[in-house]
Design an enzyme around this catalytic site. Structure first.
Site, mmCIF file in Angstrom:
data_model
loop_
_atom_site.group_PDB
_atom_site.id
_atom_site.type_symbol
_atom_site.label_atom_id
_atom_site.label_comp_id
_atom_site.label_asym_id
_atom_site.label_seq_id
_atom_site.Cartn_x
_atom_site.Cartn_y
_atom_site.Cartn_z
ATOM 1 N N SER A 105 1.257 -9.188 -14.735
ATOM 2 C CA SER A 105 0.130 -10.095 -14.587
ATOM 3 C C SER A 105 -0.533 -10.006 -13.221
ATOM 4 O O SER A 105 -1.364 -10.828 -12.887
ATOM 5 C CB SER A 105 0.586 -11.526 -14.840
ATOM 6 O OG SER A 105 1.632 -11.826 -13.951
ATOM 7 N N ALA A 106 -0.138 -9.047 -12.414
ATOM 8 C CA ALA A 106 -0.760 -8.945 -11.103
ATOM 9 C C ALA A 106 -0.808 -7.495 -10.625
ATOM 10 O O ALA A 106 -0.005 -6.669 -11.027
ATOM 11 C CB ALA A 106 0.004 -9.784 -10.087
ATOM 12 N N GLY B 59 0.853 -1.727 -5.918
ATOM 13 C CA GLY B 59 1.877 -2.381 -6.731
ATOM 14 C C GLY B 59 1.266 -2.873 -8.032
ATOM 15 O O GLY B 59 0.101 -3.256 -8.051
ATOM 16 N N VAL B 60 2.044 -2.822 -9.105
ATOM 17 C CA VAL B 60 1.532 -3.282 -10.387
ATOM 18 C C VAL B 60 2.601 -4.080 -11.099
ATOM 19 O O VAL B 60 3.775 -3.714 -11.080
ATOM 20 C CB VAL B 60 1.155 -2.098 -11.310
ATOM 21 C CG1 VAL B 60 0.660 -2.604 -12.652
ATOM 22 C CG2 VAL B 60 0.100 -1.244 -10.676
ATOM 23 N N GLY B 61 2.211 -5.135 -11.705
ATOM 24 C CA GLY B 61 3.129 -5.879 -12.559
ATOM 25 C C GLY B 61 2.403 -6.253 -13.827
ATOM 26 O O GLY B 61 1.266 -5.836 -14.040
ATOM 27 N N LYS C 291 -3.526 -9.410 -3.503
ATOM 28 C CA LYS C 291 -2.781 -9.545 -4.747
ATOM 29 C C LYS C 291 -3.690 -10.238 -5.741
ATOM 30 O O LYS C 291 -4.163 -11.343 -5.501
ATOM 31 C CB LYS C 291 -1.519 -10.370 -4.516
ATOM 32 C CG LYS C 291 -0.630 -10.413 -5.736
ATOM 33 C CD LYS C 291 0.780 -10.805 -5.343
ATOM 34 C CE LYS C 291 1.695 -10.820 -6.563
ATOM 35 N NZ LYS C 291 3.078 -11.090 -6.193
ATOM 36 N N ASP D 267 14.431 -17.070 -2.256
ATOM 37 C CA ASP D 267 14.479 -15.719 -2.817
ATOM 38 C C ASP D 267 14.517 -14.679 -1.711
ATOM 39 O O ASP D 267 13.696 -13.760 -1.668
ATOM 40 C CB ASP D 267 13.296 -15.489 -3.762
ATOM 41 C CG ASP D 267 13.567 -14.363 -4.746
ATOM 42 O OD1 ASP D 267 14.750 -13.979 -4.894
ATOM 43 O OD2 ASP D 267 12.618 -13.856 -5.360
ATOM 44 N N VAL E 187 -1.404 -5.330 -6.875
ATOM 45 C CA VAL E 187 -1.591 -5.447 -5.434
ATOM 46 C C VAL E 187 -2.396 -4.245 -4.954
ATOM 47 O O VAL E 187 -2.103 -3.109 -5.302
ATOM 48 C CB VAL E 187 -0.255 -5.499 -4.680
ATOM 49 C CG1 VAL E 187 -0.494 -5.716 -3.194
ATOM 50 C CG2 VAL E 187 0.632 -6.599 -5.224
#
Lengths: 340, 531
Positions: free
Chosen positions: B51-52, B47-49, B70, B164, B54
């Site tokens: 600011s992070a 996973g990529v965002g 993470k 959430d 995984v």
């Protein structure tokens, strides 16, 4: 011991007493869980702590009743229940520890006849703070004791004790513990100690200026750990910018060594650290009575500093920051070296 | 002396010395995972965002146990770290089979590493997107919902709100076990932190939080106009929406942009049947009565009438629900791995759009729920489902064209995202008079916002041109400079939109209060909503 299994309903005072009896029992037995009987006692204790919590906070059926809370609080502090609870906490299971922490937190704010009796109790039993602070050295207990500690230092006298104790030095290590959750909890407590009670903090800082800022600079601002540096420079800004600490601030910004450290932080590649460092750096510049050596350093580095500030921007527009920056730039540009 | 004490302390912390405790509750027997990055070997990105990232990794000293890590860039988060600290604490103090907690967390230079159990099948949202676009079969839904209710019951009992709940935050392991993840916006009703908007006096479950948090489509109405405060029951609403999401492959109203879905929720009562109508008439009788009843009870606009998690578990719908084996057989067999799904998702996105999308998506998420350290749900590839995607510009455009302008919307916002076909039927026919009034006024609001954002853009373009003409030196290529500027401008625009949206909501709420006052002198705003 028969009284332990009285049928309900019990009064808040009953619940406190029963909890206390069970805690005394738990405290005396080094090996819990050996027998069925002990297991049952432990279960009963968990239930009682849960009940204390639901009296204080209410539950899905009912709101907390002020009168019941007052009775509970009075009975709780009439005897040594808090000491027993803190002492036995490591023997309780995770859920009960959490409940106990919430109970202790709540009790700090309960008033009985408009007095915070928790504060009186803690003043008389101030050594409990030693146990709570030392909790940071125990991975299992740190978050529970830490949360209790933060609630207790809401009382000014308690905060004063912790500030002036030998424990204060340990926080410089605790906030750099490798477990992030524990280190962050210790940092939150440290910050609370140094910002909550203004007059106490101001007094502590002036009395302990030398060792405190020596440690602060070398262990925190010059730490190799990014997050330590970043939190430390932010907190330093908060402390120095507080009006009640103005004497300390004046002293801090007159030191050439402090200026050197802050200028190094200004050069960090981390934007966040740079920004926080700026908020401290500006105090050195804004100081109306800058010592000659401070002026000397600023003059020597004038062109570098001006170049740095030329591309210095916040992510979001920030008028206050721009105004501060303009002021700093003007001030530096106009500096004349003073005679020796 | 001091140093040696610190070292011994470190040793204790890093697991060389495992504390022996007097009790043997399973919760205090959690294995101590090492607190240094060298003990872990990263295998794959899952996973990529913004600011992070995984990773799937193995922990070498722990018998090469597989974990998810993470890695969060702390330089992008606010200085006091309060949100991160709170979440790290919640994660390490929760202990329940249906909750994803962390093994440990530690910093690695500027990153925070949160080491978590690896849930090999990933999130239910990504499973739905890749293999069950029209939703899961009912018996599987029952299992998932039951497990989530166990988690919720535990959380609520502890006074925590999750805030959430959605399929993207429900993870599944290869053996079919289900865990609720992501405590980024969760909060405790016992923590009387004034910053969180919790009132100081110790109250029961009626304690009111006032901060808007969560993801729009799953948000309960009382969370949206949070002036009134909300409580544990807000999670029950989101749970109901999640049930629909599992059943249909997407949350209701997701064909509308988020702001619109929020407005609708406020202005009229949301009904199960509405959803079925605009969604897929074939499916109408696909679900059992028990299921519909369960969902309907969760989606009661009046929070106090929604059942609590404990009570929901006793609902007849769960009476004959099966064990996790069924999930393994029905859902997990033949499913591409998390890594494969992640890579596929990456490829499917147009390379030119990718970063911008992610930026936008993450940005909006950040605004709504701030930084979070658990959960793997960002950057899933179901863009249609993604509630944070098209943003307010769509609602503005849609309202301008009064209903049927979905084309212009999709053209504007995102080329790669499949826009819901049902859009036409959605907003045009449904509403009564009240809604039309609302629409007209929000059109004005929308247009004003558009004008403002156009001004903003003009200014930005102006400065861009200036820069292009003026600046000829510098290490960066023009493209890079433009790219950065564009990014900045997009961000500013986004902020502007958000502010506008907040104002719109505020206005809406005030209007409702007024109408409630007129309609019914002693009834609250909620009665007006029901009308």
């Amino acid at each position: 011991m028969k009284s332990l299994f009285k049928p309900k309903p019990r009064t808040p005072v009953d619940v406190v007493r029963q909890t206390r009896d069970l805690l005394i029992y738990t405290d005396r037995n080094p090996d819990t869980k050996e027998t069925k009987r002990e297991e049952k006692q432990m279960l009963e204790l968990s239930k009682n702590v849960r009940e204390l919590k639901s009296i204080l906070y209410g539950n899905s059926e009912s709101e907390p009743v002020a009168e019941a809370c007052a009775q509970l609080t009075q009975e709780f502090f009439r005897d040594n229940t808090l000491r027993l609870l803190i002492k036995c906490l490591p023997k309780l299971n995770l859920e009960t520890r959490k409940d106990a922490t919430q109970v202790v937190a709540n009790l700090q704010r309960q008033q009985v006849q408009s007095r915070l009796i928790a504060s009186d109790y803690l003043e008389a039993n101030i050594d409990l703070m030693d146990t709570l602070v030392a909790g940071y050295e125990n991975t299992e207990m740190a978050l529970h004791y830490g949360a209790m500690l933060r609630e207790c230092i809401r009382h000014q006298s308690v905060a004063k004790y912790v500030l002036e104790s030998q424990h204060m030095k340990k926080f410089f290590d605790y906030i750099q513990l490798p477990n992030f959750d524990i280190a962050a909890d210790a940092a939150a407590t440290f910050k609370e100690l140094l910002t909550r009670h203004k007059s106490t903090v101001a007094e502590f800082l002036s009395k302990n200026y030398d060792w405190f800022f020596a440690e602060y600079n070398s262990k925190l601002l010059e730490s190799t750990n990014y997050i330590t540096r970043r939190q430390a420079v932010k907190l330093l800004g908060d402390i120095l910018l507080d009006r009640s600490n103005s004497a300390v601030m004046t002293r801090y910004v007159s030191s050439r060594e402090n200026l050197r450290i802050l200028m190094n932080l200004l050069r960090e590649s981390s934007k966040s650290i740079q920004l926080e460092a700026f908020h401290v750096f500006k105090l050195f510049v804004a100081n109306q009575n800058k010592p000659a050596d401070i002026v000397g350093i600023l003059v020597t580095n004038r062109s570098k500093l001006l170049r740095l500030f030329a591309d210095f921007k916040t992510d979001k527009e920030d008028e206050q920051f721009e105004a501060d920056k303009a002021h700093v730039v003007r001030e530096i540009a106009a500096l004349e070296p003073k005679g020796p | 002396m001091k140093l040696s004490r610190l070292n011994s302390l470190r040793r204790v912390q890093s697991g060389d010395l495992i504390m022996k405790l007097p009790d043997d509750h399973d919760d205090s027997r959690r294995p101590q995972f090492p607190l240094d990055s060298t003990s872990y070997k990263i295998i794959d990105e899952i996973g990529v965002g913004v600011s992070a990232v995984v990773y799937k990794a193995i922990c070498i000293p722990m018998n090469s146990a597989v974990v998810a890590i993470k890695a969060i860039d702390l330089d992008r988060s606010r200085a006091d770290f309060d949100d991160i600290r709170r979440e790290a604490k919640i994660l390490s103090l929760l202990s329940h089979p249906n909750i994803l907690n962390s093994h440990c967390s530690f910093t690695v230079d500027r990153r925070l590493w949160v080491v978590m159990p690896f849930m090999s099948a990933g999130s239910l949202q990504s499973i739905i997107t890749s293999s069950f676009p029209d939703g899961l079969p009912e018996p599987c839904i029952a299992i998932v919902l039951r497990e989530i209710l166990h988690a919720l019951s535990y959380l609520h009992d502890q006074g925590h709100l999750h805030r959430d709940i959605k399929a993207g935050n429900i993870l599944i392991d290869s053996n079919g076990s289900i865990k609720l993840a992501d405590f980024g916006v969760s909060t405790s009703i016992f923590e009387s932190n004034s910053k969180q908007g919790v009132s100081i006096s110790p109250l029961s479950t009626s304690i009111m939080l006032k901060e808007v948090a969560g993801t729009p489509y799953w948000m309960a109405p009382e969370v949206i106009h949070s002036h009134n405060g909300y409580s544990l029951k807000a999670d029950i609403w989101s749970f109901g929406i999640t049930a629909l999401e599992l059943a249909h492959g997407r949350p209701p109203l997701s064909h509308l942009p988020p702001s619109k879905s929020l407005l609708l929720k406020i202005t009229r009562r949301f009904r199960f049947s509405d959803y079925e109508n605009h969604h897929n008439s074939k499916n109408k009788n696909k679900f059992s009565k028990g299921f519909k009843e369960l969902v309907a009870s969760c989606l009661d606009p009046e929070p106090s009438r929604r059942p609590c998690a404990e009570k929901l578990l006793k609902h007849p719908f769960f009476k004959n629900s099966k064990g996790p084996d069924l999930l393994v057989k029905t859902i997990l067999q033949g499913l591409p791995s998390v890594e494969e799904r992640f890579k596929l998702g990456k490829l499917q996105r147009l390379p030119s759009m990718k970063t911008e999308e992610e930026e936008e998506e993450e940005l909006e998420k950040e605004i709504i729920k701030q930084r979070r350290i658990s959960g793997w749900n960002f950057n899933e590839d179901g863009l249609e489902l993604d509630p944070v995607f098209p943003g307010e510009e769509c609602s503005i455009m849609e309202e301008k064209g009064s209903g049927n302008s979905s084309e212009c919307c999709s053209g504007l916002s995102d080329l790669s995202s499949p826009v819901g076909n049902e859009r036409g039927g959605g907003s045009g026919g449904g509403g009564g008079e009240e809604e039309e009034v609302v629409d007209r006024e929000s059109i004005v609001g929308g247009l004003m916002a558009l004008k403002r954002s156009l001004d903003e853009q003009r200014r930005a373009v102006g400065s861009l041109i200036e820069l292009m003409e003026g600046e000829k030196v510098g290490e960066m290529s023009r493209e890079e400079q433009m790219g950065r500027l564009m990014e900045k401008v997009t961000r500013e625009l986004e902020n502007e939109r958000r502010r506008n949206f907040e104002l719109e909501m505020e206005l809406e709420f005030l209007r409702l209060q007024i109408s409630a006052f007129h309609n019914n002198n002693d009834g609250g705003a909620s009665t007006a909503i029901n009308n």
